[in-house]
Design a protein around this motif. Sequence first.
Motif, PDB file in Angstrom:
ATOM      1  N   LYS A   1       0.813  -1.206   0.000  1.00  8.06           N
ATOM      2  CA  LYS A   1       0.000   0.000   0.000  1.00  8.06           C
ATOM      3  C   LYS A   1       0.851   1.263   0.000  1.00  8.06           C
ATOM      4  O   LYS A   1       0.394   2.294  -0.432  1.00  8.06           O
ATOM      5  CB  LYS A   1      -0.929   0.022   1.216  1.00  8.06           C
ATOM      6  CG  LYS A   1      -2.001  -1.033   1.192  1.00  8.06           C
ATOM      7  CD  LYS A   1      -3.146  -0.515   0.411  1.00  8.06           C
ATOM      8  CE  LYS A   1      -4.337  -1.425   0.507  1.00  8.06           C
ATOM      9  NZ  LYS A   1      -5.416  -0.998  -0.304  1.00  8.06           N
ATOM     10  N   THR A   2       2.084   1.190   0.494  1.00 12.43           N
ATOM     11  CA  THR A   2       2.959   2.350   0.579  1.00 12.43           C
ATOM     12  C   THR A   2       3.814   2.530  -0.670  1.00 12.43           C
ATOM     13  O   THR A   2       4.551   3.501  -0.770  1.00 12.43           O
ATOM     14  CB  THR A   2       3.904   2.243   1.782  1.00 12.43           C
ATOM     15  OG1 THR A   2       4.778   1.122   1.575  1.00 12.43           O
ATOM     16  CG2 THR A   2       3.140   2.071   3.080  1.00 12.43           C
ATOM     17  N   GLY A   3       3.761   1.568  -1.587  1.00 13.70           N
ATOM     18  CA  GLY A   3       4.595   1.616  -2.783  1.00 13.70           C
ATOM     19  C   GLY A   3       5.894   0.851  -2.636  1.00 13.70           C
ATOM     20  O   GLY A   3       6.627   0.676  -3.599  1.00 13.70           O
ATOM     21  N   HIS A   4       6.208   0.399  -1.433  1.00  9.67           N
ATOM     22  CA  HIS A   4       7.414  -0.404  -1.199  1.00  9.67           C
ATOM     23  C   HIS A   4       7.245  -1.762  -1.875  1.00  9.67           C
ATOM     24  O   HIS A   4       6.209  -2.391  -1.741  1.00  9.67           O
ATOM     25  CB  HIS A   4       7.637  -0.601   0.304  1.00  9.67           C
ATOM     26  CG  HIS A   4       8.778  -1.505   0.623  1.00  9.67           C
ATOM     27  ND1 HIS A   4      10.077  -1.069   0.660  1.00  9.67           N
ATOM     28  CD2 HIS A   4       8.818  -2.820   0.903  1.00  9.67           C
ATOM     29  CE1 HIS A   4      10.865  -2.076   0.958  1.00  9.67           C
ATOM     30  NE2 HIS A   4      10.120  -3.156   1.107  1.00  9.67           N
ATOM     31  N   GLU A  47      -3.016  -5.428   6.253  1.00 11.17           N
ATOM     32  CA  GLU A  47      -3.657  -4.197   5.797  1.00 11.17           C
ATOM     33  C   GLU A  47      -2.702  -3.309   5.007  1.00 11.17           C
ATOM     34  O   GLU A  47      -3.137  -2.430   4.272  1.00 11.17           O
ATOM     35  CB  GLU A  47      -4.260  -3.430   6.982  1.00 11.17           C
ATOM     36  CG  GLU A  47      -3.257  -2.765   7.897  1.00 11.17           C
ATOM     37  CD  GLU A  47      -2.643  -3.683   8.962  1.00 11.17           C
ATOM     38  OE1 GLU A  47      -1.941  -3.149   9.838  1.00 11.17           O
ATOM     39  OE2 GLU A  47      -2.856  -4.908   8.924  1.00 11.17           O
ATOM     40  N   LEU A  48      -1.383  -3.547   5.137  1.00  5.95           N
ATOM     41  CA  LEU A  48      -0.389  -2.748   4.425  1.00  5.95           C
ATOM     42  C   LEU A  48       0.095  -3.396   3.129  1.00  5.95           C
ATOM     43  O   LEU A  48       0.908  -2.819   2.417  1.00  5.95           O
ATOM     44  CB  LEU A  48       0.814  -2.477   5.331  1.00  5.95           C
ATOM     45  CG  LEU A  48       0.522  -1.665   6.590  1.00  5.95           C
ATOM     46  CD1 LEU A  48       1.786  -1.505   7.417  1.00  5.95           C
ATOM     47  CD2 LEU A  48      -0.069  -0.308   6.234  1.00  5.95           C
ATOM     48  N   ILE A  49      -0.389  -4.585   2.840  1.00  8.95           N
ATOM     49  CA  ILE A  49       0.053  -5.321   1.646  1.00  8.95           C
ATOM     50  C   ILE A  49      -0.997  -5.186   0.556  1.00  8.95           C
ATOM     51  O   ILE A  49      -2.173  -5.477   0.782  1.00  8.95           O
ATOM     52  CB  ILE A  49       0.298  -6.802   1.991  1.00  8.95           C
ATOM     53  CG1 ILE A  49       1.437  -6.897   3.018  1.00  8.95           C
ATOM     54  CG2 ILE A  49       0.604  -7.609   0.734  1.00  8.95           C
ATOM     55  CD1 ILE A  49       1.618  -8.269   3.614  1.00  8.95           C
ATOM     56  N   GLU A  50      -0.579  -4.738  -0.610  1.00  5.91           N
ATOM     57  CA  GLU A  50      -1.494  -4.635  -1.760  1.00  5.91           C
ATOM     58  C   GLU A  50      -1.619  -5.987  -2.455  1.00  5.91           C
ATOM     59  O   GLU A  50      -2.719  -6.462  -2.703  1.00  5.91           O
ATOM     60  CB  GLU A  50      -0.997  -3.572  -2.742  1.00  5.91           C
ATOM     61  CG  GLU A  50      -1.940  -3.325  -3.906  1.00  5.91           C
ATOM     62  CD  GLU A  50      -3.254  -2.698  -3.481  1.00  5.91           C
ATOM     63  OE1 GLU A  50      -4.283  -3.017  -4.116  1.00  5.91           O
ATOM     64  OE2 GLU A  50      -3.279  -1.906  -2.522  1.00  5.91           O
ATOM     65  N   GLU A 102      -4.157 -10.863  -2.214  1.00  7.52           N
ATOM     66  CA  GLU A 102      -4.515  -9.495  -2.567  1.00  7.52           C
ATOM     67  C   GLU A 102      -5.312  -8.856  -1.447  1.00  7.52           C
ATOM     68  O   GLU A 102      -6.155  -9.504  -0.829  1.00  7.52           O
ATOM     69  CB  GLU A 102      -5.313  -9.481  -3.864  1.00  7.52           C
ATOM     70  CG  GLU A 102      -4.509 -10.004  -5.050  1.00  7.52           C
ATOM     71  CD  GLU A 102      -5.325 -10.027  -6.321  1.00  7.52           C
ATOM     72  OE1 GLU A 102      -5.428  -8.958  -6.943  1.00  7.52           O
ATOM     73  OE2 GLU A 102      -5.840 -11.102  -6.661  1.00  7.52           O
ATOM     74  N   ASN A 103      -5.048  -7.573  -1.228  1.00  8.69           N
ATOM     75  CA  ASN A 103      -5.726  -6.842  -0.178  1.00  8.69           C
ATOM     76  C   ASN A 103      -7.200  -6.672  -0.526  1.00  8.69           C
ATOM     77  O   ASN A 103      -7.554  -6.205  -1.591  1.00  8.69           O
ATOM     78  CB  ASN A 103      -5.070  -5.473   0.023  1.00  8.69           C
ATOM     79  CG  ASN A 103      -5.548  -4.816   1.289  1.00  8.69           C
ATOM     80  OD1 ASN A 103      -6.725  -4.567   1.468  1.00  8.69           O
ATOM     81  ND2 ASN A 103      -4.607  -4.541   2.172  1.00  8.69           N
ATOM     82  N   LEU A 108      -6.160 -10.301   3.558  1.00 12.76           N
ATOM     83  CA  LEU A 108      -5.549 -10.874   2.371  1.00 12.76           C
ATOM     84  C   LEU A 108      -6.430 -11.978   1.799  1.00 12.76           C
ATOM     85  O   LEU A 108      -6.687 -12.981   2.465  1.00 12.76           O
ATOM     86  CB  LEU A 108      -4.155 -11.412   2.692  1.00 12.76           C
ATOM     87  CG  LEU A 108      -3.124 -10.356   3.051  1.00 12.76           C
ATOM     88  CD1 LEU A 108      -1.800 -11.000   3.427  1.00 12.76           C
ATOM     89  CD2 LEU A 108      -2.935  -9.362   1.912  1.00 12.76           C
ATOM     90  N   LYS A 109      -6.881 -11.756   0.576  1.00 19.06           N
ATOM     91  CA  LYS A 109      -7.681 -12.747  -0.143  1.00 19.06           C
ATOM     92  C   LYS A 109      -6.718 -13.656  -0.903  1.00 19.06           C
ATOM     93  O   LYS A 109      -5.909 -13.188  -1.702  1.00 19.06           O
ATOM     94  CB  LYS A 109      -8.628 -12.053  -1.114  1.00 19.06           C
ATOM     95  CG  LYS A 109      -9.427 -12.992  -1.968  1.00 19.06           C
ATOM     96  CD  LYS A 109     -10.251 -12.219  -2.966  1.00 19.06           C
ATOM     97  CE  LYS A 109     -10.733 -13.161  -4.045  1.00 19.06           C
ATOM     98  NZ  LYS A 109     -11.223 -12.443  -5.204  1.00 19.06           N
ATOM     99  N   VAL A 110      -6.793 -14.960  -0.648  1.00 18.80           N
ATOM    100  CA  VAL A 110      -5.890 -15.931  -1.252  1.00 18.80           C
ATOM    101  C   VAL A 110      -6.540 -16.530  -2.498  1.00 18.80           C
ATOM    102  O   VAL A 110      -7.678 -16.973  -2.465  1.00 18.80           O
ATOM    103  CB  VAL A 110      -5.552 -17.060  -0.255  1.00 18.80           C
ATOM    104  CG1 VAL A 110      -4.627 -18.091  -0.893  1.00 18.80           C
ATOM    105  CG2 VAL A 110      -4.936 -16.485   1.015  1.00 18.80           C
ATOM    106  N   THR A 111      -5.778 -16.528  -3.599  1.00 16.60           N
ATOM    107  CA  THR A 111      -6.234 -17.163  -4.838  1.00 16.60           C
ATOM    108  C   THR A 111      -5.200 -18.194  -5.251  1.00 16.60           C
ATOM    109  O   THR A 111      -4.027 -17.856  -5.467  1.00 16.60           O
ATOM    110  CB  THR A 111      -6.404 -16.131  -5.970  1.00 16.60           C
ATOM    111  OG1 THR A 111      -7.320 -15.123  -5.532  1.00 16.60           O
ATOM    112  CG2 THR A 111      -6.920 -16.785  -7.239  1.00 16.60           C
ATOM    113  N   ARG A 112      -5.622 -19.435  -5.319  1.00 13.03           N
ATOM    114  CA  ARG A 112      -4.733 -20.525  -5.742  1.00 13.03           C
ATOM    115  C   ARG A 112      -4.377 -20.337  -7.208  1.00 13.03           C
ATOM    116  O   ARG A 112      -5.232 -20.065  -8.042  1.00 13.03           O
ATOM    117  CB  ARG A 112      -5.457 -21.851  -5.542  1.00 13.03           C
ATOM    118  CG  ARG A 112      -4.660 -23.050  -5.948  1.00 13.03           C
ATOM    119  CD  ARG A 112      -5.530 -24.296  -5.866  1.00 13.03           C
ATOM    120  NE  ARG A 112      -4.793 -25.444  -6.282  1.00 13.03           N
ATOM    121  CZ  ARG A 112      -4.734 -26.573  -5.615  1.00 13.03           C
ATOM    122  NH1 ARG A 112      -5.414 -26.704  -4.487  1.00 13.03           N
ATOM    123  NH2 ARG A 112      -4.034 -27.585  -6.066  1.00 13.03           N
TER     124      ARG A 112
END
Length: 138
Positions: A1-4, A47-50, A102-103, A108-112
């Motif tokens: 989310k911060t661009g890192h 919450e900080l991971i896109e 994905e956030n 975090l929503k997990v997609t196989r």
Amino acid sequence: KTGHMGVVQALGNSFGSETAPPYIRLDHDDRTGDSQNGENMFFTRPELIEVAVIFTFIYEGAPNWNATDASVTLKQIGNPDIEIHLGNTSSRERFCVIATLENDSGQLKVTRKEQYLKGHREIDQAFGFGFRWTAGRK
């Protein structure tokens, strides 16, 4: 989310951190598959991971995934585990995208995925990250 942006992987000793960006930590490198608990990755600030891409690859040793007894289990709080048996593939590729995270409203929503690719550059192209990859050594 911060661009890192960054990569957490045993190759290059990039084990991440639970208390600083990327808030993802890999506990150790299990090169032989002999570890009772395998390798574990922890996500402490979802919450900080896109977006995160979970991958694994054969660095050396086995010629392909079919020659291994490898499996990956993704454990999610409040959802069923996702198990992937990598030795069940006919793919000759040594790199596997296990799943994407994905956030979704701070979770975090997990997609196989279970997508077999040639290597790091191909995953980068597939997901559009823009990293500059160099050969690594253990």
